[in-house]
Write an enzyme that holds these catalytic residues in place. Structure first.
Site, PDB file in Angstrom:
ATOM      1  N   SER A 143       0.860  -1.199   0.000  1.00 50.56           N
ATOM      2  CA  SER A 143       0.000   0.000   0.000  1.00 50.56           C
ATOM      3  C   SER A 143       0.892   1.244   0.000  1.00 50.56           C
ATOM      4  O   SER A 143       2.100   1.148   0.269  1.00 50.56           O
ATOM      5  CB  SER A 143      -0.857  -0.019   1.269  1.00 50.56           C
ATOM      6  OG  SER A 143      -1.420   1.249   1.535  1.00 50.56           O
ATOM      7  N   TYR A 156      -3.657  -0.767   9.956  1.00 46.08           N
ATOM      8  CA  TYR A 156      -3.448  -0.923   8.502  1.00 46.08           C
ATOM      9  C   TYR A 156      -2.027  -0.499   8.138  1.00 46.08           C
ATOM     10  O   TYR A 156      -1.324  -1.205   7.404  1.00 46.08           O
ATOM     11  CB  TYR A 156      -4.482  -0.093   7.748  1.00 46.08           C
ATOM     12  CG  TYR A 156      -4.484  -0.325   6.249  1.00 46.08           C
ATOM     13  CD1 TYR A 156      -5.152  -1.420   5.692  1.00 46.08           C
ATOM     14  CD2 TYR A 156      -3.828   0.542   5.382  1.00 46.08           C
ATOM     15  CE1 TYR A 156      -5.151  -1.645   4.324  1.00 46.08           C
ATOM     16  CE2 TYR A 156      -3.822   0.328   4.014  1.00 46.08           C
ATOM     17  CZ  TYR A 156      -4.489  -0.763   3.483  1.00 46.08           C
ATOM     18  OH  TYR A 156      -4.490  -0.978   2.125  1.00 46.08           O
ATOM     19  N   LYS A 160       0.696  -3.008   6.568  1.00 45.91           N
ATOM     20  CA  LYS A 160       1.225  -2.842   5.208  1.00 45.91           C
ATOM     21  C   LYS A 160       2.709  -2.478   5.229  1.00 45.91           C
ATOM     22  O   LYS A 160       3.446  -2.822   4.295  1.00 45.91           O
ATOM     23  CB  LYS A 160       0.392  -1.803   4.443  1.00 45.91           C
ATOM     24  CG  LYS A 160      -1.049  -2.256   4.165  1.00 45.91           C
ATOM     25  CD  LYS A 160      -1.111  -3.509   3.290  1.00 45.91           C
ATOM     26  CE  LYS A 160      -2.540  -3.857   2.891  1.00 45.91           C
ATOM     27  NZ  LYS A 160      -2.610  -5.051   2.016  1.00 45.91           N
TER      28      LYS A 160
HETATM   29  P1  NAP Z   1     -11.967  -4.813  -1.321  1.00 46.14           P
HETATM   30  O1  NAP Z   1     -12.752  -4.491  -2.548  1.00 46.14           O
HETATM   31  O2  NAP Z   1     -12.507  -4.466   0.020  1.00 46.14           O
HETATM   32  O3  NAP Z   1     -11.532  -6.345  -1.371  1.00 46.14           O
HETATM   33  C1  NAP Z   1     -10.860  -6.956  -0.289  1.00 46.14           C
HETATM   34  C2  NAP Z   1     -10.804  -8.440  -0.552  1.00 46.14           C
HETATM   35  O4  NAP Z   1     -10.221  -9.096   0.589  1.00 46.14           O
HETATM   36  C3  NAP Z   1     -12.192  -9.029  -0.736  1.00 46.14           C
HETATM   37  O5  NAP Z   1     -12.143 -10.037  -1.694  1.00 46.14           O
HETATM   38  C4  NAP Z   1     -12.454  -9.615   0.641  1.00 46.14           C
HETATM   39  O6  NAP Z   1     -13.415 -10.646   0.649  1.00 46.14           O
HETATM   40  C5  NAP Z   1     -11.089 -10.134   0.994  1.00 46.14           C
HETATM   41  N1  NAP Z   1     -11.025 -10.410   2.424  1.00 46.14           N
HETATM   42  C6  NAP Z   1     -11.155  -9.529   3.454  1.00 46.14           C
HETATM   43  N2  NAP Z   1     -11.121 -10.175   4.617  1.00 46.14           N
HETATM   44  C7  NAP Z   1     -10.984 -11.494   4.334  1.00 46.14           C
HETATM   45  C8  NAP Z   1     -10.914 -12.680   5.117  1.00 46.14           C
HETATM   46  N3  NAP Z   1     -10.994 -12.637   6.461  1.00 46.14           N
HETATM   47  N4  NAP Z   1     -10.781 -13.862   4.488  1.00 46.14           N
HETATM   48  C9  NAP Z   1     -10.716 -13.929   3.146  1.00 46.14           C
HETATM   49  N5  NAP Z   1     -10.803 -12.848   2.346  1.00 46.14           N
HETATM   50  C10 NAP Z   1     -10.933 -11.653   2.930  1.00 46.14           C
HETATM   51  O7  NAP Z   1     -10.569  -4.070  -1.382  1.00 46.14           O
HETATM   52  P2  NAP Z   1      -9.495  -3.853  -2.533  1.00 46.14           P
HETATM   53  O8  NAP Z   1      -9.350  -2.400  -2.673  1.00 46.14           O
HETATM   54  O9  NAP Z   1      -9.752  -4.698  -3.728  1.00 46.14           O
HETATM   55  O10 NAP Z   1      -8.206  -4.373  -1.732  1.00 46.14           O
HETATM   56  C11 NAP Z   1      -7.450  -5.488  -2.110  1.00 46.14           C
HETATM   57  C12 NAP Z   1      -6.085  -5.351  -1.461  1.00 46.14           C
HETATM   58  O11 NAP Z   1      -5.460  -4.178  -1.941  1.00 46.14           O
HETATM   59  C13 NAP Z   1      -6.105  -5.227   0.053  1.00 46.14           C
HETATM   60  O12 NAP Z   1      -5.005  -5.911   0.622  1.00 46.14           O
HETATM   61  C14 NAP Z   1      -5.956  -3.723   0.267  1.00 46.14           C
HETATM   62  O13 NAP Z   1      -5.417  -3.396   1.511  1.00 46.14           O
HETATM   63  C15 NAP Z   1      -5.023  -3.391  -0.854  1.00 46.14           C
HETATM   64  N6  NAP Z   1      -4.989  -1.978  -1.260  1.00 46.14           N
HETATM   65  C16 NAP Z   1      -6.087  -1.361  -1.764  1.00 46.14           C
HETATM   66  C17 NAP Z   1      -6.001  -0.033  -2.141  1.00 46.14           C
HETATM   67  C18 NAP Z   1      -7.162   0.725  -2.712  1.00 46.14           C
HETATM   68  O14 NAP Z   1      -7.035   1.945  -2.904  1.00 46.14           O
HETATM   69  N7  NAP Z   1      -8.301   0.136  -2.970  1.00 46.14           N
HETATM   70  C19 NAP Z   1      -4.795   0.649  -2.038  1.00 46.14           C
HETATM   71  C20 NAP Z   1      -3.685  -0.027  -1.529  1.00 46.14           C
HETATM   72  C21 NAP Z   1      -3.799  -1.343  -1.151  1.00 46.14           C
HETATM   73  P3  NAP Z   1     -14.947 -10.317   1.088  1.00 46.14           P
HETATM   74  O15 NAP Z   1     -15.579  -9.721  -0.126  1.00 46.14           O
HETATM   75  O16 NAP Z   1     -15.485 -11.654   1.462  1.00 46.14           O
HETATM   76  O17 NAP Z   1     -14.880  -9.358   2.249  1.00 46.14           O
END
Ligand code: NAP
Length: 251
Positions: A143, A156, A160
């Site tokens: 992140s 978080y 990260k």
């Molecule tokens: P998201 O749409 O909230 O997706 C998160 C994913 O993680 C979902 O598939 C969720 O499944 C899964 N997850 C959460 N808790 C879990 C658990 N206990 N067991 C299994 N699966 C679980 O978020 P995203 O933005 O795509 O994020 C994906 C990754 O990128 C994360 O690590 C996040 O920190 C990172 N990230 C995102 C951003 C951003 O701007 N969006 C920036 C930097 C890093 P469910 O649908 O079942 O909850």
């Protein structure tokens, strides 16, 4: 460009049902991987999108809030496709609260999914890679808060920042086995994870004003980077965290 070809490879992607995980699963399939999609609830269009590329999708249900399912995930991948070549540790959560009011629950919940399960699933998959004697690729999702402090997201940021360090440590230990461990650090991406931020007009404007590319990122922006880090093209890249951020960190 054969070095980017993933034909015949098998990739495990956690959190593949939505957001960035769905985007990376579909990109890896388009490059040739069969996909083992790990999710809690399932029920998404990811399997159909993967199968539309001509590749296979194995649906594995697991809650990564605990490390209990990690061996079952590897076993399910072997049962479905006979091998594993790539692991994308994408599943992650965030909790927002002032540090003065931050609870142990908000600390543990985030650390368990974002760091503890990342390490123990990586360990289980790396043991399989060593057994297979063909090397392998592990791609963690870091992140901007692997590099910056952030605000109101103590666990978080800790998790990260930990992912960045763990990526380096695992690269150091496992490069000798032909295993590449790297990370992608997405910038501000339009997914469910950031819906609240984008809904706050003032924060949304502040964020956009700082992104040189002038827009939020999209899951498709990770397609090229994840295929690169999963492919032989990156065989001499170890322990690197690649920012895919529209220039945010360069600002
Ligand atoms: P998201 O749409 O909230 O997706 C998160 C994913 O993680 C979902 O598939 C969720 O499944 C899964 N997850 C959460 N808790 C879990 C658990 N206990 N067991 C299994 N699966 C679980 O978020 P995203 O933005 O795509 O994020 C994906 C990754 O990128 C994360 O690590 C996040 O920190 C990172 N990230 C995102 C951003 C951003 O701007 N969006 C920036 C930097 C890093 P469910 O649908 O079942 O909850």
């Amino acid at each position: 460009m054969k070095t980017f070809d993933l034909g015949g490879k098998v990739a495990i992607v956690t959190g593949s049902n939505t957001g960035l995980g769905a985007g990376m699963a579909v990109a890896l399939a388009a490059a040739g991987c069969d996909i083992v999609g790990v999710s809690r609830a399932g029920a998404s269009d990811t399997p159909a999108r993967v199968e539309a590329t001509g590749r296979r999708f194995a649906d594995v249900r697991a809650d990564l809030a605990s490390t209990a399912p990690v061996d079952d995930i590897v076993r399910a991948a072997i049962e479905a496709f006979g091998r594993v070549d790539v692991l994308v540790n994408n599943a992650g959560i965030i909790r927002r609260e002032d540090a003065l009011a931050f609870t142990e629950d908000d600390w543990d919940a985030v650390m368990d999914v974002n760091l503890r399960s990342v390490f123990f699933l990586s360990q289980a998959v790396a043991r399989q890679f060593v057994k297979q004697q063909r090397g392998g690729k592990i791609i963690n999702v870091a992140s901007m808060l692997s590099f910056q402090g952030g605000i109101r997201v103590a666990s978080y940021t800790a998790s990260k920042s930990g992912v960045l360090g763990l990526t380096r440590l695992l690269a150091n230990e496992w490069a000798i086995h032909g295993i590449n461990v790297n990370a992608i650090a997405p910038g501000y991406m339009a997914t469910a994870n950031t819906a609240a931020l984008r809904g706050d007009v003032q924060r949304n404007d502040e964020i956009l004003a700082r992104i040189p590319a002038g827009r939020w990122g999209a899951p498709d922006d990770l397609a090229g980077p994840v295929v690169f880090l999963a492919s032989p093209a990156s065989d001499y890249v170890h322990g690197h965290t690649l920012a895919v951020d529209g220039g945010w960190l360069a600002r």
